[in-house]
Design a protein around this motif. Structure first.
Motif, PDB file in Angstrom:
ATOM      1  N   LEU A   6       0.830  -1.201   0.000  1.00  0.00           N
ATOM      2  CA  LEU A   6       0.000   0.000   0.000  1.00  0.00           C
ATOM      3  C   LEU A   6       0.868   1.255   0.000  1.00  0.00           C
ATOM      4  CD1 LEU A   6      -2.736   1.444   0.233  1.00  0.00           C
ATOM      5  CD2 LEU A   6      -2.560   1.178   2.718  1.00  0.00           C
ATOM      6  N   LEU A   7       1.941   1.250   0.768  1.00  0.00           N
ATOM      7  CA  LEU A   7       2.787   2.430   0.896  1.00  0.00           C
ATOM      8  C   LEU A   7       3.499   2.779  -0.407  1.00  0.00           C
ATOM      9  CD1 LEU A   7       4.348   1.750   4.416  1.00  0.00           C
ATOM     10  CD2 LEU A   7       2.387   3.199   3.833  1.00  0.00           C
ATOM     11  N   LYS A   8       3.694   1.782  -1.280  1.00  0.00           N
ATOM     12  CA  LYS A   8       4.355   2.023  -2.570  1.00  0.00           C
ATOM     13  C   LYS A   8       3.359   2.341  -3.686  1.00  0.00           C
ATOM     14  CE  LYS A   8       7.848  -0.644  -3.661  1.00  0.00           C
ATOM     15  NZ  LYS A   8       8.693  -1.834  -3.898  1.00  0.00           N
TER      16      LYS A   8
ATOM     17  N   MET B  90       6.011   6.482   0.196  1.00  0.00           N
ATOM     18  CA  MET B  90       7.421   6.228   0.455  1.00  0.00           C
ATOM     19  C   MET B  90       8.264   7.500   0.393  1.00  0.00           C
ATOM     20  SD  MET B  90       7.503   3.107   1.255  1.00  0.00           S
ATOM     21  CE  MET B  90       9.283   2.819   1.294  1.00  0.00           C
ATOM     22  N   ALA B  91       7.736   8.545  -0.223  1.00  0.00           N
ATOM     23  CA  ALA B  91       8.445   9.819  -0.244  1.00  0.00           C
ATOM     24  C   ALA B  91       8.594  10.404   1.151  1.00  0.00           C
ATOM     25  CB  ALA B  91       7.719  10.812  -1.149  1.00  0.00           C
TER      26      ALA B  91
ATOM     27  N   SER C  90      17.633   8.122  -2.255  1.00  0.00           N
ATOM     28  CA  SER C  90      16.546   7.641  -3.104  1.00  0.00           C
ATOM     29  C   SER C  90      16.675   8.219  -4.509  1.00  0.00           C
ATOM     30  CB  SER C  90      15.189   8.044  -2.500  1.00  0.00           C
ATOM     31  OG  SER C  90      15.044   7.515  -1.205  1.00  0.00           O
ATOM     32  N   LEU C  91      16.041   7.570  -5.462  1.00  0.00           N
ATOM     33  CA  LEU C  91      16.034   8.069  -6.832  1.00  0.00           C
ATOM     34  C   LEU C  91      15.187   9.324  -6.925  1.00  0.00           C
ATOM     35  CD1 LEU C  91      15.561   4.696  -8.743  1.00  0.00           C
ATOM     36  CD2 LEU C  91      17.690   5.952  -8.358  1.00  0.00           C
ATOM     37  N   SER C  92      15.623  10.255  -7.754  1.00  0.00           N
ATOM     38  CA  SER C  92      14.887  11.500  -7.978  1.00  0.00           C
ATOM     39  C   SER C  92      14.478  11.597  -9.437  1.00  0.00           C
ATOM     40  CB  SER C  92      15.757  12.707  -7.610  1.00  0.00           C
ATOM     41  OG  SER C  92      15.090  13.923  -7.899  1.00  0.00           O
ATOM     42  N   LEU C  93      13.302  12.142  -9.684  1.00  0.00           N
ATOM     43  CA  LEU C  93      12.822  12.342 -11.048  1.00  0.00           C
ATOM     44  C   LEU C  93      13.394  13.603 -11.679  1.00  0.00           C
ATOM     45  CD1 LEU C  93       9.050  11.397 -10.585  1.00  0.00           C
ATOM     46  CD2 LEU C  93      10.877   9.980 -11.546  1.00  0.00           C
ATOM     47  N   GLY C  94      14.010  14.450 -10.855  1.00  0.00           N
ATOM     48  CA  GLY C  94      14.548  15.708 -11.354  1.00  0.00           C
ATOM     49  C   GLY C  94      16.066  15.715 -11.359  1.00  0.00           C
TER      50      GLY C  94
ATOM     51  N   ARG D 218      18.393   9.363 -19.217  1.00  0.00           N
ATOM     52  CA  ARG D 218      17.434   8.804 -18.261  1.00  0.00           C
ATOM     53  C   ARG D 218      17.234   7.317 -18.511  1.00  0.00           C
ATOM     54  NH1 ARG D 218      14.345  13.641 -16.467  1.00  0.00           N
ATOM     55  NH2 ARG D 218      14.906  15.336 -17.885  1.00  0.00           N
ATOM     56  N   LEU D 219      16.888   6.617 -17.438  1.00  0.00           N
ATOM     57  CA  LEU D 219      16.514   5.216 -17.506  1.00  0.00           C
ATOM     58  C   LEU D 219      15.299   4.985 -16.614  1.00  0.00           C
ATOM     59  CD1 LEU D 219      19.970   3.371 -17.230  1.00  0.00           C
ATOM     60  CD2 LEU D 219      18.488   3.489 -19.252  1.00  0.00           C
ATOM     61  N   PRO D 220      14.490   3.962 -16.914  1.00  0.00           N
ATOM     62  CA  PRO D 220      13.374   3.644 -16.017  1.00  0.00           C
ATOM     63  C   PRO D 220      13.882   3.345 -14.609  1.00  0.00           C
ATOM     64  CG  PRO D 220      13.133   2.495 -18.102  1.00  0.00           C
ATOM     65  CD  PRO D 220      14.507   3.106 -18.111  1.00  0.00           C
ATOM     66  N   ALA D 221      13.169   3.828 -13.624  1.00  0.00           N
ATOM     67  CA  ALA D 221      13.605   3.655 -12.240  1.00  0.00           C
ATOM     68  C   ALA D 221      13.784   2.183 -11.878  1.00  0.00           C
ATOM     69  CB  ALA D 221      12.596   4.314 -11.297  1.00  0.00           C
ATOM     70  N   ASN D 222      12.874   1.331 -12.378  1.00  0.00           N
ATOM     71  CA  ASN D 222      12.949  -0.076 -11.986  1.00  0.00           C
ATOM     72  C   ASN D 222      14.088  -0.836 -12.668  1.00  0.00           C
ATOM     73  OD1 ASN D 222      11.809  -0.270 -14.529  1.00  0.00           O
ATOM     74  ND2 ASN D 222       9.775  -0.837 -13.769  1.00  0.00           N
ATOM     75  N   GLN D 223      14.774  -0.190 -13.625  1.00  0.00           N
ATOM     76  CA  GLN D 223      15.996  -0.782 -14.157  1.00  0.00           C
ATOM     77  C   GLN D 223      17.197  -0.478 -13.270  1.00  0.00           C
ATOM     78  OE1 GLN D 223      16.949  -0.149 -18.274  1.00  0.00           O
ATOM     79  NE2 GLN D 223      14.843  -0.500 -18.974  1.00  0.00           N
ATOM     80  N   LEU D 224      17.069   0.563 -12.468  1.00  0.00           N
ATOM     81  CA  LEU D 224      18.137   0.940 -11.555  1.00  0.00           C
ATOM     82  C   LEU D 224      17.959   0.262 -10.200  1.00  0.00           C
ATOM     83  CD1 LEU D 224      18.162   4.735 -12.423  1.00  0.00           C
ATOM     84  CD2 LEU D 224      19.775   3.004 -13.221  1.00  0.00           C
ATOM     85  N   ARG D 225      16.707   0.186  -9.753  1.00  0.00           N
ATOM     86  CA  ARG D 225      16.384  -0.485  -8.491  1.00  0.00           C
ATOM     87  C   ARG D 225      15.063  -1.214  -8.687  1.00  0.00           C
ATOM     88  NH1 ARG D 225      17.612   4.306  -4.023  1.00  0.00           N
ATOM     89  NH2 ARG D 225      19.742   4.792  -4.763  1.00  0.00           N
ATOM     90  N   ASP D 226      15.112  -2.519  -8.633  1.00  0.00           N
ATOM     91  CA  ASP D 226      13.909  -3.282  -8.965  1.00  0.00           C
ATOM     92  C   ASP D 226      12.796  -3.131  -7.935  1.00  0.00           C
ATOM     93  OD1 ASP D 226      14.934  -4.789  -6.884  1.00  0.00           O
ATOM     94  OD2 ASP D 226      15.435  -6.521  -8.137  1.00  0.00           O
ATOM     95  N   ASP D 227      13.117  -2.568  -6.760  1.00  0.00           N
ATOM     96  CA  ASP D 227      12.092  -2.361  -5.742  1.00  0.00           C
ATOM     97  C   ASP D 227      11.635  -0.909  -5.653  1.00  0.00           C
ATOM     98  OD1 ASP D 227      14.420  -1.318  -4.733  1.00  0.00           O
ATOM     99  OD2 ASP D 227      14.139  -2.100  -2.699  1.00  0.00           O
TER     100      ASP D 227
END
Length: 287
Positions: free
Chosen positions: A55-57, A90-91, A167-171, A207-216
């Motif tokens: 739920l938190l994700k 999770m933010a 954590s990963l950032s979108l910016g 840029r790369l998809p976030a889940n390619q950098l961290r699968d969780d």
């Protein structure tokens, strides 16, 4: 892995670590009572988050079901005002954990001053005559200035996000530091302001998809900057201005007290008149 707890050699700080949670706890007053309460609460803290992780994700919407655990509820309350943009609870996790441990200590005993630092996201308690200072640093480790808060500023949380964070950032922000009434609110705001410092489609940003950098990652397949090439002064101004506009909107809604944004050699800040922020760089106020 079991929770780890240790008083640091100085005798004034408690280290708590379990999985990804790594806290440095300070308390002035009845320190022994406060530390004992923090240690006890910490034993079950991570498991409570794991129990509701799915739920938190989940991306937040106004209709989202509310979680049950105390830390999870803090995350929900901090993220819920931002359902107009992509955000998951999770933010707020690092700040919410810090808030929970601080609250537990204060329930156990009155304290003159206390803080819980969760990897740079900090929950702070100050009695009437106390103050708290913290340094800001850039991606290269150089100082960006110092923040000084007093009890009268009613700041309960300090959080930093950006490309240099855990954590990963979108910016593309190097760093965004936010002050708010609690650490969970500061954590979410710093994340979203850092996300807004961006130049979508710019050829110098890979840029790369976030889940390619961290699968969780809770960001799923959203594109995350992995490298930022040469940017012009106008590019930097455009990106940081977008972040500043987001910060100003949050300030106007009463969600934050101040924010400091940094990208390259440029910095700007919002809400600084409400507290003391000293910087080592020129701080232009972009429109």
């Amino acid at each position: 892995m079991h929770p780890i707890s240790a008083i640091l050699p100085c005798g004034r700080r408690l280290h708590l670590q379990h999985g990804p949670i790594d806290l440095i706890v300070e308390a002035d007053g009845a320190r022994d009572i406060a530390f004992e309460a923090a240690q006890l609460r910490f034993q079950s803290l991570l498991q409570g988050l794991v129990d509701e992780l799915a739920l938190l994700k989940t991306p937040m919407t106004a209709e989202c079901a509310r979680p049950h655990g105390r830390v999870a509820r803090r995350m929900d309350e901090a993220a819920r005002p931002h359902t107009n943009v992509f955000v998951t609870r999770m933010a707020a996790v690092a700040g919410a954990v810090a808030d929970e441990v601080l609250a537990t200590m204060l329930q156990a005993t009155p304290l003159d001053r206390a803080s819980v630092n969760n990897g740079g996201d900090i929950a702070v308690h100050l009695s009437s005559d106390q103050n708290y200072r913290v340094a800001m640093s850039g991606l290269d480790g150089c100082s960006l200035g110092r923040i000084a808060i007093r009890a009268s500023d009613k700041i309960g949380g300090i959080a930093t996000s950006g490309r240099g964070g855990r954590s990963l950032s979108l910016g593309i922000a190097d760093s965004v530091t936010v002050l708010a009434s609690n650490a969970a609110m500061a954590d979410v705001a710093a994340t979203l302001i850092a996300n807004a410092v961006d130049l979508p489609g710019h050829p110098a940003i890979r840029r790369l998809p976030a889940n390619q950098l961290r699968d969780d990652s809770d960001l799923g397949d959203l594109p995350v900057p992995v490298s930022v090439g040469q940017l012009s002064a106008q590019d930097i101004q455009d990106a940081i201005s977008d972040g500043l506009n987001t910060a100003e909107t949050m300030l106007g809604r009463g969600l934050i007290s101040a924010a400091h944004l940094s990208l390259g050699s440029h910095s700007c800040q919002s809400g600084a008149s409400r507290l003391v922020i000293s910087t080592t760089q020129k701080v232009p106020q972009y429109a």
